[in-house]
Motif scaffolding. Structure first.
Motif, PDB file in Angstrom:
ATOM      1  N   MET A   1       0.808  -1.002  -0.080  1.00  0.00           N
ATOM      2  CA  MET A   1      -0.244  -0.411  -0.529  1.00  0.00           C
ATOM      3  C   MET A   1       0.512   1.301  -0.377  1.00  0.00           C
ATOM      4  O   MET A   1       1.790   1.088   0.560  1.00  0.00           O
ATOM      5  N   THR A 367     -10.749  -7.623  -7.869  1.00  0.00           N
ATOM      6  CA  THR A 367      -9.672  -6.468  -7.667  1.00  0.00           C
ATOM      7  C   THR A 367      -9.033  -6.062  -5.850  1.00  0.00           C
ATOM      8  O   THR A 367      -8.078  -5.907  -6.808  1.00  0.00           O
ATOM      9  N   GLU A 368      -9.600  -6.714  -5.205  1.00  0.00           N
ATOM     10  CA  GLU A 368      -8.986  -6.706  -4.059  1.00  0.00           C
ATOM     11  C   GLU A 368      -8.015  -7.653  -4.224  1.00  0.00           C
ATOM     12  O   GLU A 368      -6.853  -7.190  -3.951  1.00  0.00           O
ATOM     13  N   TYR A 371      -5.844  -5.145  -7.907  1.00  0.00           N
ATOM     14  CA  TYR A 371      -5.595  -3.551  -7.575  1.00  0.00           C
ATOM     15  C   TYR A 371      -5.861  -3.486  -9.041  1.00  0.00           C
ATOM     16  O   TYR A 371      -4.928  -3.017  -9.656  1.00  0.00           O
ATOM     17  N   VAL A 391     -10.622   0.804  -9.492  1.00  0.00           N
ATOM     18  CA  VAL A 391      -9.756   0.644  -8.574  1.00  0.00           C
ATOM     19  C   VAL A 391     -10.018   2.132  -8.328  1.00  0.00           C
ATOM     20  O   VAL A 391     -11.268   2.990  -9.442  1.00  0.00           O
ATOM     21  N   LYS A 392      -9.698   3.173  -7.162  1.00  0.00           N
ATOM     22  CA  LYS A 392      -9.836   4.228  -6.470  1.00  0.00           C
ATOM     23  C   LYS A 392      -9.910   4.827  -7.476  1.00  0.00           C
ATOM     24  O   LYS A 392      -7.957   4.920  -7.957  1.00  0.00           O
ATOM     25  N   TYR A 415     -17.259   3.431 -10.753  1.00  0.00           N
ATOM     26  CA  TYR A 415     -16.824   2.370 -10.165  1.00  0.00           C
ATOM     27  C   TYR A 415     -17.407   0.790 -10.035  1.00  0.00           C
ATOM     28  O   TYR A 415     -15.956  -0.068 -10.542  1.00  0.00           O
ATOM     29  N   THR A 447      -2.199   0.860  -7.576  1.00  0.00           N
ATOM     30  CA  THR A 447      -1.079   0.197  -5.916  1.00  0.00           C
ATOM     31  C   THR A 447      -2.334   1.029  -5.053  1.00  0.00           C
ATOM     32  O   THR A 447      -2.689   1.826  -5.187  1.00  0.00           O
ATOM     33  N   PRO A 448      -2.900  -0.086  -4.001  1.00  0.00           N
ATOM     34  CA  PRO A 448      -3.926   0.974  -3.542  1.00  0.00           C
ATOM     35  C   PRO A 448      -3.075   1.491  -1.873  1.00  0.00           C
ATOM     36  O   PRO A 448      -2.258   1.534  -2.012  1.00  0.00           O
ATOM     37  N   GLU A 449      -4.402   2.873  -2.153  1.00  0.00           N
ATOM     38  CA  GLU A 449      -3.646   3.966  -1.284  1.00  0.00           C
ATOM     39  C   GLU A 449      -4.531   3.864  -0.278  1.00  0.00           C
ATOM     40  O   GLU A 449      -5.737   3.962  -0.004  1.00  0.00           O
TER      41      GLU A 449
END
Length: 563
Positions: A1, A367-368, A371, A391-392, A415, A447-449
């Motif tokens: 993260m 998605t988890e 990502y 993704v966000k 989304y 990359t997850p934020e």
């Protein structure tokens, strides 16, 4: 993260707010970060009021919708309440039908079959209305793109009122009234209502027209709060007010159907998170595994014994849903590895036998894992149907628009979206989607934020501070649970992996001479190396309560750990 510490707001604003509210500066910081800068705004945030709901007649076509409903009642017409099969759709149908039935009997409900009819308004549904002499259909949580369907109904002498919250296309259906705050020509002040929220604005307008007050509609807000949570709309503005009062109803005097669900799961006080993870999946399971009608039946039932029977049935659907989505997720992950697709910018998987009812959940799970924007396809009659998740920060709806030459039809949000295409176009679509995403996505979004509201010390975490934090609820998009960071933390020697399969991490931590705090990191066993060998580390976490044998203590729910 990647950790992103939110920028500190202007000191003057923070100091002014801290002084006027009599709170610590770091509490005022959290408020200013949420756009709350004055005493008056803070009052509205901490004390949501029904008086702050907007006048429903500010919504374009609301007057036309109310006039048409009143005319139907005057002429003793049959009215069909039509809604999608997900939580937002079924709660909307339960809301409007149960309200109208309090003073008008000729009202029936219709939920399309996910498998035979697909998403939104169907020709089959219109034919049903014609065969059963319905002259008015009120569509909820769908219909904004149903140009041909509404025209087809019109030819049969059937009028439509559409209550939707999805983005319109270039053309608006020629219905009697189209209520959608996202219409370009609609000046309604709040744009983020869910479908059930738009349905609530319609009953608010109908109630006003009949001399009722908004307070008289409180008992319907348990449905609206459930839809707000399930549809992942921002919990800001009007949604915050509706969710706040809806949760009060769920916890104090829920409808019979909710009581029956809650009795099975033995949960006392529910937060919006509990609504999302306990009530919503069960309501959704009916439409996923069997038929959305089962959900509407449960939500409108007033006899507790019958509701208990329906709840048992829905619990069985939910168990079947869990087993099915787990199995398909495993198959999809295997497919990605077998096809050497781990390093793409997108995930697009397909198998003709996958259960259409759970492909949306599977897309979320993939998605988890990887990502990146994700599509899960299955066979659906003559076409392939897919659920899309993003993704966000990346608009998957726009990406699908960029591949529209290969798509039969699609709709949705930034989304989450759904689409259908012909099998012959699948490979070309898959290439086009990868190309569009590769060319338009900022690589950092893959990359997850983890957004961190503030850096604090353990000594700042007191029962008083936590009591204040609890008043920031209900949490959700636009008002997420605050995430904090603390540096130079050490485990005091009790850190270990826990759980049946030892996948979770439990730590007892101190920062300098602070009081110790217990932290739990779900699925974070791999962080044991960093945290459990006496070296200092930094953690990101939310503050939580833990109840054990009647004792309540503060604990930290760990989001991430870094050296």
């Amino acid at each position: 993260m990647r950790w992103t510490l939110l920028p500190k707001p202007e000191k003057e604003k923070v100091d002014h707010l801290a002084q006027s509210l009599g709170v610590e500066p770091f509490v005022a910081t959290l408020l200013v970060q949420r756009g709350i800068e004055t005493f008056e705004e803070a009052k509205k945030f901490f004390r949501p009021s029904l008086e702050d709901l907007h006048d429903p007649y500010l919504m374009k076509d609301m007057d036309k919708a109310v006039d048409r409903v009143e005319k139907a009642i005057e002429n003793q017409e049959n009215v069909l309440i039509y809604g999608d099969y997900d939580v937002d759709g079924t709660t909307s149908v339960a809301l409007l039908s149960s309200y109208l039935k309090t003073y008008y009997p000729n009202v029936a409900t219709y939920i399309p079959d996910r498998y035979d009819e697909g998403y939104g308004i169907s020709y089959q549904g219109i034919d049903f209305a014609e065969d059963n002499e319905f002259s008015l259909i009120i569509a909820l949580d769908c219909g904004i793109k149903a140009i041909e369907k509404v025209a087809y109904a019109s030819e049969k002498g059937i009028d439509f009122i559409i209550c939707d919250h999805h983005r319109p296309g270039d053309e608006i259906p020629k219905a009697v009234a189209v209520l959608d705050p996202k219409r370009d020509d609609c000046e309604y002040p709040y744009k983020e209502l869910c479908g059930c929220g738009v349905g609530f604005k319609l009953i608010q307008a109908l109630a006003q027209n009949r001399g009722q007050k908004t307070e008289d509609l409180l008992l319907y807000l348990d449905l609206v709060a459930t839809a707000i949570g399930a549809d992942i709309v921002p919990i800001t503005g009007e949604n915050r007010i509706l969710a706040h009062y809806g949760l009060k109803v769920i916890n104090a005097n829920p409808r019979t159907g909710f009581k029956a669900i809650l009795k099975q799961v033995k949960k006392e006080t529910l937060t919006i998170t509990d609504v999302v993870f306990i009530i919503a999946p069960r309501i959704n399971a009916a439409g996923r595994m069997k038929h959305g009608n089962h959900a509407v039946t449960l939500l409108t039932e007033t006899d507790i014994n019958k509701a208990a029977e329906y709840a048992v049935e829905i619990e069985a659907f939910n168990t079947e849903r869990k087993e099915t989505d787990q199995q398909i997720t495993e198959e999809a992950l295997r497919q990605i590895v077998d096809n050497n697709e781990e390093n793409r910018m997108t995930t697009v998987v397909y198998k003709d036998s996958w259960h259409k009812g759970v492909i949306g959940i599977v897309a979320s799970r993939l998605t988890e894992t990887y990502y990146r924007p994700t599509l899960v396809f299955t066979k659906n009659g003559d076409t392939l149907a897919a659920s899309a998740r993003s993704v966000k920060g990346f608009d998957v709806y726009n990406a699908l628009e960029g591949c529209s030459e290969y798509i039969e039809q699609f709709g949705g949000h930034k989304y989450a979206a759904g689409l259908t295409l012909f099998e012959k176009d699948f490979e070309n679509f898959k290439k086009a989607f990868e190309k569009v995403v590769s060319e338009t996505i900022d690589p950092s979004l893959l990359t997850p934020e983890l957004k961190i509201d503030a850096e604090i010390d353990f000594n700042d975490i007191t029962p008083k501070f936590y009591r204040l934090l609890k008043q920031f609820a209900p949490f959700g998009p636009g008002n997420m649970t605050p995430v904090f960071m603390t540096k130079n933390v050490k485990d005091v020697g009790y850190g270990k992996t826990v759980g049946e399969d030892k996948t979770h991490l439990r730590l007892v931590m101190k920062q300098g001479n602070s009081n110790p705090f217990t932290g739990i990191g779900f699925g974070m066993a791999e962080k044991e190396e960093i945290a459990c060998h006496g070296k200092p580390f930094k953690i990101a976490y939310v503050i939580d309560e833990n109840e054990w044998q009647g004792n309540v203590s503060l604990q930290l729910r760990i989001k991430d750990i870094k050296e």
